[in-house]
Design an enzyme around this catalytic site. Structure first.
Site, PDB file in Angstrom:
ATOM      1  N   LYS A  53       0.821  -1.010   0.179  1.00 53.17           N
ATOM      2  CA  LYS A  53       0.280   0.314   0.064  1.00 53.17           C
ATOM      3  C   LYS A  53       0.916   1.244   0.410  1.00 53.17           C
ATOM      4  CE  LYS A  53      -3.649   1.186   2.858  1.00 53.17           C
ATOM      5  NZ  LYS A  53      -4.944   1.188   3.844  1.00 53.17           N
ATOM      6  N   SER A  76      -9.720   0.494   2.940  1.00 51.63           N
ATOM      7  CA  SER A  76      -8.976   1.293   1.979  1.00 51.63           C
ATOM      8  C   SER A  76      -7.429   1.065   1.168  1.00 51.63           C
ATOM      9  CB  SER A  76      -7.654   2.290   2.583  1.00 51.63           C
ATOM     10  OG  SER A  76      -7.425   2.173   3.544  1.00 51.63           O
ATOM     11  N   SER A 133     -10.010  -1.861   6.961  1.00 52.21           N
ATOM     12  CA  SER A 133      -8.806  -1.424   5.652  1.00 52.21           C
ATOM     13  C   SER A 133      -8.155  -2.715   4.660  1.00 52.21           C
ATOM     14  CB  SER A 133      -8.624  -0.001   5.641  1.00 52.21           C
ATOM     15  OG  SER A 133      -9.791   0.843   5.455  1.00 52.21           O
TER      16      SER A 133
END
Lengths: 76, 473
Positions: B81, B156, B180
């Site tokens: 990420k 996310s 997330s």
């Protein structure tokens, strides 16, 4: 805030944003939405604090986690 | 090796590296080729670092060749990420505001992965500032779900789940403030672990909520998650919220016997409103766990509805603190969704915020006492609904969109407020053909127990081996 349908006024939110946070660019109607949201969030915390008999003694969440930890030694 | 190396799990790839059946350069080239092939459709990578990755792979091969293997991740290609700082490397956090932000230091995660000899393939798409549970990103384009690009990835950590599912990397690190890691893992059919608060250092990770953020792995299997956890967990002097407890050898503990583990089935909250085809997959998973020797016990969980709102008050207050300067100076650089997710935090009274934090330990103690006196782990959905179409999370009335967005984290957000570990495990496909998953929640620092049960489940099923057609390109 004595009744469930009471909420902060949009004017309060607008004034707080401008005077305390220096934010002046919100879309029309946004202050009213935020007033409802802030009221909802704050009341949830307030109600929980009332019901759980808010403890005024120092606390540490990490210590709480450690004290309640899993005894994974059984998996060794 | 004659078979496609991208069919290997991370653990299998590590074993193949150890046996010299494959090289890190071969694995890295395969991942880079897959990433380049799928990225035009999936948009899971924001940056592919082919040159650096191949150089790291060559170094790994040389070290392994000299008998200097550092551990199971040595030479294994991973991607992460776009929120973990590395000195000199742009780290956007999925935002326009930080599109050119270059950190001056390495995050704890970057340092640990470097020390382990893992290969960093590139940075992955994510929701803007880690704030959208659908996974959308209006600045860099939505990441797409390899199972169906018209449906959401979840977020996310959207790029992490998408890239792992598409076999473009062997694993990924993401972050989880309200679901997330677990939500996108569930939606993309991979495994994901949100560790206990304090188990993994967050130094150098872009924050969303200092009190709730956790960093953890997404990978194809629970075993892969265990390998990553053993690398990233542990005390870090630079993160005062990291806990100084011994780090288990999570992978070694996977094979310990289940010993009639008590699996708690919540009577209230978690299963309310679960859609029929999701419920069917969860029921089947429970049967598998029972057949493995687990004992199912019904439990009542303390009130959860209000906890969801209290948690929201904490997230918004902390996010507004972090974003206050940008909200004043460049509010136009936020997406409307992102701005709407943080603004209320400016107006929550400090007394309410502090009350919420002060209540947290008490609420945790009550939860642990009530639930984990009867059960060793709690079984729950990750999300109660079938994976929605992108349009359902963007179009329609605001009330309809809000209902879907809230549903996405309805079974995960409170776990962050409680600071507990949660593991997402794929368990089949719902009526619309999209992945479904169950969640295992444990006592603080019960990661080993969750991983052990999840691994046993994956030993008896094959859902985690299913790959989307996109992974065959």
């Amino acid at each position: 805030m004595s009744a469930d349908d009471e909420r902060l006024s949009a004017g309060w939110i607008d004034e707080e944003a401008r005077v305390l946070h220096g934010i002046t660019t919100r879309a029309p109607g946004r202050d009213a939405e935020l007033a409802a949201e802030v009221t909802r969030l704050s009341r949830a915390v307030l109600d929980a604090a009332r019901e759980l008999d808010f403890d005024d003694q120092p606390g540490d969440f990490l210590s709480a986690l450690v004290s309640l930890r899993d005894d994974w030694s059984d998996a060794k | 090796m004659t078979r496609d190396v991208l069919d290997l799990s991370m653990a299998a790839a590590a074993r193949a590296l150890d046996a010299r059946e494959v090289s890190s350069v071969e694995l890295t080239r395969a991942c880079l080729a897959r990433a380049e092939a799928v990225n035009p459709r999936l948009n899971c990578f924001l940056a592919i670092e082919a040159g650096d990755a191949l150089a790291a792979a060559e170094r790994a091969d040389a070290e392994i060749g000299r008998g200097e293997r550092r551990g199971p991740l040595h030479g294994v290609p991973l991607a992460h990420k776009d929120m973990f700082y590395r000195a000199g490397k742009v780290t956007t956090g999925g935002s326009k505001i930080r599109r050119s932000f270059v950190p001056s230091f390495d995050s704890a995660i970057a340092k640990r992965l470097e020390a382990a000899g893992a290969v960093w393939l590139g940075n992955l798409n994510m929701s803007e500032f880690a704030a959208n549970p659908a996974g959308h990103n209006s600045h860099y384009g939505h990441c797409r779900n390899p199972w169906d690009p018209q449906r959401i990835t979840g977020g996310s950590s959207s790029g992490s789940a998408s890239a792992v599912a598409a076999r473009a990397c062997f694993g990924s690190l993401g972050s989880d403030t309200g679901g997330s890691i677990r939500v996108p893992a569930a939606i993309c059919g991979v495994s994901g672990l949100k560790p206990t608060y304090g188990r993994v250092s967050r130094h150098g990770a872009l924050p969303r909520s200092w009190s709730l953020d956790a960093i953890g792995p997404l990978a194809r299997t629970v075993e892969d998650c265990a390998l990553l956890m053993s690398t990233i967990a542990g005390r870090d002097a630079l993160d005062p919220t990291s806990v100084d407890l011994p780090v288990p050898d999570y992978a070694a503990l996977l094979r310990a016997p289940l010993r009639a583990m008590r699996v708690g089935l919540p009577r209230n909250f978690f299963f309310e409103g679960v859609e029929a085809s999701v419920q069917a997959r969860l029921d089947e998973a429970l049967k598998v766990l029972t057949a493995l020797g687990a004992k199912i016990v019904e439990v009542d969980v303390p009130e959860q509805e209000r906890l969801f709102t209290i948690s929201d008050a904490v997230v918004k207050s902390e996010a507004a603190t972090m974003h206050g300067r940008w909200l004043r100076e460049c509010p136009q650089d936020y997406s409307l969704f992102m701005r709407s997710r943080i603004e209320a935090g400016l107006h929550v009274p400090a007394t309410r915020y502090l009350e919420a934090l002060a209540l947290r330990g008490r609420i945790l103690a009550d939860f642990v006492k009530q639930v984990f006196a009867k059960a060793d782990v709690l079984f729950a959905p990750v999300l109660p609904i079938e994976v929605p179409r992108i349009a359902e999370t963007e179009a329609g009335t605001p009330a309809d969109v809000q209902r879907v967005i809230v549903a996405l984290t309805s079974c995960t957000r409170n776990v962050n407020f409680l600071g507990l570990p949660g593991l997402s495990v794929p368990c089949g496909f719902s009526a619309n053909g999209m992945p479904a998953a169950f969640q295992l929640i444990g006592r603080p620092f019960a990661e080993a127990r969750l991983l052990r049960l999840g691994h046993a489940y994956q030993g008896a099923t094959e859902w985690h081996t299913r790959a989307p057609a996109e992974a065959a390109h």
